[in-house]
Design an enzyme around this catalytic site. Sequence first.
Site, short mmCIF file in Angstrom:
data_model
loop_
_atom_site.label_atom_id
_atom_site.label_comp_id
_atom_site.label_asym_id
_atom_site.label_seq_id
_atom_site.Cartn_x
_atom_site.Cartn_y
_atom_site.Cartn_z
N ARG A 155 49.14 36.44 21.36
CA ARG A 155 50.05 35.31 21.10
C ARG A 155 49.32 33.99 21.39
NH1 ARG A 155 51.10 37.08 26.37
NH2 ARG A 155 50.56 35.46 27.87
N GLU A 195 41.32 38.44 28.10
CA GLU A 195 41.26 38.12 29.53
C GLU A 195 40.21 38.96 30.25
OE1 GLU A 195 45.97 37.09 30.41
OE2 GLU A 195 45.07 38.86 31.34
C1 MV4 Z 1 42.78 43.38 38.71
C2 MV4 Z 1 42.47 42.79 39.95
C3 MV4 Z 1 41.42 43.33 40.67
N1 MV4 Z 1 40.77 44.40 40.21
N2 MV4 Z 1 42.08 44.44 38.28
C4 MV4 Z 1 46.69 40.83 37.83
C5 MV4 Z 1 47.34 40.53 36.54
C6 MV4 Z 1 46.79 41.46 35.55
N3 MV4 Z 1 46.58 40.76 34.33
C7 MV4 Z 1 45.53 41.96 36.15
N4 MV4 Z 1 45.51 41.53 37.52
C8 MV4 Z 1 44.52 41.87 38.35
N5 MV4 Z 1 43.77 42.93 37.94
C9 MV4 Z 1 41.10 44.95 39.03
N6 MV4 Z 1 40.44 46.01 38.61
C10 MV4 Z 1 43.21 41.69 40.36
C11 MV4 Z 1 44.25 41.22 39.57
C12 MV4 Z 1 44.94 40.06 40.07
C13 MV4 Z 1 44.91 38.83 39.40
C14 MV4 Z 1 44.25 38.67 38.19
C15 MV4 Z 1 44.24 37.46 37.53
C16 MV4 Z 1 44.85 36.37 38.11
C17 MV4 Z 1 45.51 36.48 39.31
C18 MV4 Z 1 45.56 37.71 39.97
C19 MV4 Z 1 46.22 37.82 41.18
C20 MV4 Z 1 46.25 39.02 41.81
C21 MV4 Z 1 45.62 40.14 41.27
#
Ligand code: MV4
Length: 447
Positions: free
Chosen positions: A291, A275
Amino acid sequence: MFEKILIANRGEIALRIHRACKEMGISTVAVHSEADAQAMHVRLADESVCIGPAAAAKSYLNIPSIIAACEITGAQAVHPGYGFLSENARFAEIVEAHGYTFIGPKPEHIRLMGDKISAKRAVQAAGLPVVPGGDCAVEDPEEALAVAEAIGFPVLIKAAAGGGGRGMKVAVDRAALPEALATAQAEAKAAFGDGSVYLERYLSGPRHIEVQVIADAFGAVVHLGERDCSLQRRHQKVLEEAPSPAIDAQTRDRIGRRVAEAIASFGYLGVGTVEFLYDDGEFYFIEMNTRLQVEHPVTEAVTDIDLVREQIRIAAGLPLSFRQEEVVFEGNAMECRINAENPRTFTPSPGLITDFHAPGGPGVRLDSAIYAGYNFPHDYDSLAAKLIVHGRDRAECVARMKRCLGEMVVGGIETTIPLLQDLLVQPDIVAGDYNIHWLEQWMQAEG
Ligand code: MV4
């Protein structure tokens, strides 16, 4: 090849795995809870074993019961699906210790990627771009401040044991940092039993792009392009597509090859998803999932590759049935997640399904375990069906998805179909112009 596989899951993914098994001439064992005796995955399997009461902790997460079901039925391998025990390294080890094959990556890689700090360190060492920030847990406000000043505010505090968005806290400036840190540590400790947290620069409006990879036991590693999973609400994906409207063929090839090389360097085996957040033309690694994912069918649609079949072949010690040069990306695919929920409030809507009609026609796939007369249980997640469509281009794909949502009938319970229909007429969605915040902002604006 295996003669009999035990499917340690339920619902649509248990059916998906059953279908691959049958096409390979493999007989299937379903396991089920007391609440799932009438479930379609049980009805279709060649054999079934009840492994405990409705509560997942006592059935689908009950390792001794699942091992006993292998012993009783003589299954040779276990497919964990997604969720439940699929990313439990100890389960993979126990399955193997009892002489069965775990259809999935090596336990060491499940464990490595389960800890988000070790995952980040490993992929960075393997040459992938990561979000600027520390690759160590921060203990106290002084340490956190030093890291934050180095990367610049705003920063995001994440739980090492987290993932999927649980336990994240934004700190907009140095004044906000001590409290955000304490809250994040306390929440991580409460949710995961591990209070370790790390810091990253907060990206304000990226897309969520994930790259599908697959590796066999002979060192062949192939990437299958990306999926765009930016349309989420509270970290629950609503609609996914492949390819991403934001990624061109050259970018796909570049990031795909880098990901394949990276996972080859640590000897990864099986399917995996890497991701990234994608912002301003740059990729930033966030997590790796070890997975099969819910949204794997959009990749299957555009590559014409059966990922579950390949998983089973890899676990049986066979080579991948294609090389990178043979992978061609054809057209556009989308998946809508149809949940048994109120389409405005997202309150679960379990109960008796009185009427059911599946959409069909060219380029249409419905992965679902529901049927007319099925009592949709309240004990598990609310995913009722995945509607996947494939078109020669994105416009055909969108038109086809709208047509299919209009054809589908699920009577007796509420579903998110009306929300998905509303979503697919939004100009930004039609144009592919959205990021990870688009859906929640749209729902707020709609009221
Ligand atoms: C982040 C981000 C912004 N900046 N990392 C949310 C789930 C987790 N897999 C990582 N996520 C995020 N990490 C940094 N450095 C924003 C998110 C995030 C997000 C990421 C993917 C899909 C939807 C999201 C919704 C809110 C925040």
